[in-house]
Design a protein around this motif. Structure first.
Motif, PDB file in Angstrom:
ATOM      1  N   PRO A  94       0.641  -1.297   0.305  1.00 60.08           N
ATOM      2  CA  PRO A  94      -0.162  -0.065  -0.142  1.00 60.08           C
ATOM      3  C   PRO A  94       0.885   1.173  -0.027  1.00 60.08           C
ATOM      4  O   PRO A  94       0.467   2.344  -0.763  1.00 60.08           O
ATOM      5  CB  PRO A  94      -0.895  -0.098   1.230  1.00 60.08           C
ATOM      6  N   PHE A  95       2.172   1.274   0.689  1.00 54.47           N
ATOM      7  CA  PHE A  95       3.040   2.510   0.639  1.00 54.47           C
ATOM      8  C   PHE A  95       3.203   2.741  -0.848  1.00 54.47           C
ATOM      9  O   PHE A  95       3.326   3.984  -1.300  1.00 54.47           O
ATOM     10  CB  PHE A  95       4.171   2.354   1.668  1.00 54.47           C
ATOM     11  N   GLU A  96       3.762   1.835  -1.444  1.00 48.93           N
ATOM     12  CA  GLU A  96       4.315   1.874  -2.681  1.00 48.93           C
ATOM     13  C   GLU A  96       2.976   2.026  -3.674  1.00 48.93           C
ATOM     14  O   GLU A  96       3.258   3.101  -4.639  1.00 48.93           O
ATOM     15  CB  GLU A  96       5.134   0.644  -3.221  1.00 48.93           C
ATOM     16  N   ALA A  97       2.283   1.663  -3.608  1.00 47.17           N
ATOM     17  CA  ALA A  97       0.941   1.856  -4.489  1.00 47.17           C
ATOM     18  C   ALA A  97       0.293   3.197  -4.495  1.00 47.17           C
ATOM     19  O   ALA A  97      -0.390   3.757  -5.058  1.00 47.17           O
ATOM     20  CB  ALA A  97      -0.126   0.746  -4.258  1.00 47.17           C
ATOM     21  N   GLY A  98       0.406   3.735  -3.164  1.00 44.06           N
ATOM     22  CA  GLY A  98      -0.160   5.043  -2.551  1.00 44.06           C
ATOM     23  C   GLY A  98       0.435   6.196  -2.713  1.00 44.06           C
ATOM     24  O   GLY A  98       0.096   7.424  -2.323  1.00 44.06           O
ATOM     25  N   GLY A  99       1.684   6.188  -3.456  1.00 42.00           N
ATOM     26  CA  GLY A  99       2.368   7.175  -3.816  1.00 42.00           C
ATOM     27  C   GLY A  99       3.318   7.968  -2.899  1.00 42.00           C
ATOM     28  O   GLY A  99       3.798   8.916  -2.590  1.00 42.00           O
ATOM     29  N   GLY A 100       3.468   7.023  -1.671  1.00 40.25           N
ATOM     30  CA  GLY A 100       4.710   7.404  -0.806  1.00 40.25           C
ATOM     31  C   GLY A 100       4.177   8.146   0.555  1.00 40.25           C
ATOM     32  O   GLY A 100       4.945   8.447   1.454  1.00 40.25           O
ATOM     33  N   ASN A 101       2.792   8.344   0.467  1.00 41.98           N
ATOM     34  CA  ASN A 101       2.339   8.963   1.816  1.00 41.98           C
ATOM     35  C   ASN A 101       1.092   8.141   2.617  1.00 41.98           C
ATOM     36  O   ASN A 101       0.305   8.739   3.054  1.00 41.98           O
ATOM     37  CB  ASN A 101       1.898  10.403   1.449  1.00 41.98           C
ATOM     38  N   THR A 102       1.095   6.961   1.946  1.00 37.13           N
ATOM     39  CA  THR A 102       0.114   6.005   2.568  1.00 37.13           C
ATOM     40  C   THR A 102       0.793   4.810   3.257  1.00 37.13           C
ATOM     41  O   THR A 102       1.754   4.384   3.009  1.00 37.13           O
ATOM     42  CB  THR A 102      -0.438   5.338   1.382  1.00 37.13           C
TER      43      THR A 102
END
Length: 579
Positions: free
Chosen positions: A17-25
């Motif tokens: 989720p961190f990688e898929a969420g653009g780095g602020n997830t």
């Protein structure tokens, strides 16, 4: 801050989720557990996942084991001469970098052949989320000082406990499950991931290491001379220069960094009781979430690399520490910073300045990022013992104190019940003085500045009362630092024995007056002590009730159990008759 070289991009289905969420997830709890389940199903030869006990949330604590051959058994892991690296994330789920970094690292370790080789000599035991309760309590506001992520968990657990103060008292189910898992693996290195608060500076990553003064000499020397230098070099090579945790007493860090004293209530302080070196990597709250996650990933990888490279030295240092511990007779119970000694670090900070506050109009501190500097700063990194105790042969614990007995057993102690009534000479403590916090702290009213009066008495114990021997198979430091009441995080300090601090019997003044006068007539030495006190203390001399109370407390009528610490020290040799 430049990131380290980018590893091969994962396939879309393996993005976190961190990688898929653009780095602020950051991942939710459900996403985190599902990711590890998916990873374990795909790579069963390297990954093992199991429930490791309950938490206060009702959800289980998860244990993930990564090894080169799928071996998740501690005994056979040791037989294969593998070091054990224990990584725990999410004790404060609002500081979630380790949660996301570990998901990525676990995936890369099994998918990238170059990284998979790091598991040849090291087994990783991973707790994906320790404070499951806090991670489920997701919000976007409570980390007011922090730069992302967009939403995150809460610091307290379901009982509003800070779990990083619960390692000794173990009020939470989380801590009890952790203790069982820690004792099962008895790791060489323990890492718990965090985010810092405090000053502004150039670093993304800071580091708390086990206070070397508290470790056995061989282990402290290894930490300072080999392990820490390698970690700092490795992170510098990955473009993440580190500094010791930024804690200071002045206005800004230039006043000198003060090493954090992690007593056993904290994770790394608890780990040190078992000759495990502990680390808290603390990313800086004001840096963006993406570099905080990437620096945590690189720190964990650097730790894995270093433990593998230094495997023999680490094993030798722990073995030497165990040998020294078995022979040690005097143990420190409390510590103070030694300000006569310091190291020097080249600190990369920002100039601290003041300007008028828009809230109050008064001068306020701010750090000027347009004015970076690198300059030498003192690092006070040595502690000295202020209180010590000599090791007894055994402790005797009346069976009435079952809660304490349960905690001891959970943490590796063997308690042996007496098989018959015995009357033996023991050393007991009378609690002469202590200070109690006026406000609750983590569900307890802490006692500090404890002063005891040791007395040798002959005490009757009953069948079923408990013995715990301090032999070479016992967790000696753990026993001493929990059962000696003067220790900073002893069970007494946490209030487990508070009922002995209250009198159960007393006297009526008008009745005891005549009896007290008779006692003083028949005991000239008692009369002499009383008169001496009156000469020394005018207020006491003018207070008839206080003098009557003093006579009572020093008479045979005073109850023996009042202010007598219930755990006795047996100094005899051999063993007592036990089951």
């Amino acid at each position: 801050m430049a990131l380290s070289p980018t590893p091969p991009a994962p396939a879309p289905e393996w993005r976190t989720p961190f990688e898929a969420g653009g780095g602020n997830t950051t991942a939710t709890y459900a996403e985190c557990v599902a990711y590890y389940q998916k990873l374990t199903a795909a790579y069963p030869k390297q990954l093992h996942m199991a429930e490791a006990g309950p938490t206060d949330s009702g959800q289980p604590l998860q244990e993930v084991v990564l090894s080169s051959d799928g071996d998740a058994d501690p005994t056979s892991t040791r037989q294969k001469n593998r070091r054990v690296l224990f990584i725990q994330n999410g004790i404060h789920p609002g500081e979630p970098e380790g949660i996301d970094a570990s998901m990525m690292l676990a995936r890369d370790l099994v998918q990238q052949p170059k990284l998979r080789k790091l598991l040849d000599g090291v087994t990783i035991v991973l707790v994906p989320v320790y404070n499951v309760d806090g991670m489920l309590n997701r919000n976007s506001t409570t980390r007011v000082n922090q730069n992302g992520p967009a939403a995150y968990g809460f610091r307290g657990n379901a009982r509003h406990l800070d779990l990083n103060r619960d390692y000794i008292k173990q009020d939470s189910r989380n801590a009890r499950s952790f203790a069982a898992l820690f004792q099962k693996w008895q790791p060489d290195i323990f890492v718990e991931t965090h985010t810092s608060n405090g000053a502004d500076y150039q670093y993304t990553m800071t580091l708390i290491a086990t206070q070397h003064s508290k470790l056995a000499p061989a282990l402290g020397a290894y930490l300072q001379g080999q392990l820490l230098p390698a970690l700092y070099r490795g992170m510098e090579k990955k473009k993440w220069p580190m500094t010791p945790y930024v804690d200071f007493e002045g206005q800004t860090p230039e006043s000198g960094l003060r090493a954090f004293l992690e007593t056993p209530r904290y994770s790394t302080g608890y780990a040190a009781l078992f000759n495990t070196i502990g680390f808290m990597p603390e990313t800086h709250m004001l840096k963006a979430f993406a570099p905080r996650v990437h620096s945590t990933y690189d720190f964990l990888q650097t730790m894995l690399e270093t433990v593998g490279q230094q495997s023999a030295a680490l094993a030798a240092a722990r073995a030497a520490a165990s040998t020294a511990l078995a022979a040690q007779t005097t143990f420190p119970l409390a510590w103070a910073l030694d300000e006569s000694q310091h190291e020097t670090v080249q600190f990369r900070g920002y100039e601290g300045k003041t300007k008028p506050s828009e809230v109050s109009g008064q001068p306020r501190l701010y750090y000027d990022r347009a004015a970076p500097y690198t300059r030498p700063v003192k690092h006070f990194n040595t502690y000295k013992a202020t209180t010590t105790a000599r090791r007894p042969n055994a402790y005797l614990i009346p069976q009435a104190w079952g809660e304490v007995a349960d905690i001891l057993r959970r943490n590796g102690a063997t308690l042996v019940p007496l098989k018959q009534d015995v009357t033996v000479p023991v050393e007991v403590y009378y609690l002469e003085d202590y200070k109690t916090s006026p406000r609750a702290y983590e569900g307890h009213y802490l006692h500090t500045q404890v002063k005891v009066r040791p007395v040798t008495e002959t005490v009757a114990y009953h069948k079923g009362d408990l013995l715990v021997y301090l032999n070479d198979k016992a967790p000696i430091r753990y026993l001493v630092e929990t059962l000696e009441p003067q220790a900073t995080d002893s069970f007494f300090a946490w209030g487990f024995f508070d009922s002995v601090l209250q009198q159960k019997e007393h006297f009526s003044d008008y009745v005891f007056e005549d009896l007290a006068a008779d006692l003083l007539r028949r005991d000239p030495q008692l009369r002499e002590r009383l008169e001496k006190l009156k000469k020394q203390d005018a207020a006491f001399a003018g207070n008839g009730a206080a003098q009557l109370e003093w006579v009572y407390l020093n008479s045979p009528h005073h109850e023996a159990g009042f202010n007598r610490y219930p755990v006795a020290r047996w100094l005899g040799e051999g063993t007592l008759p036990a089951k």
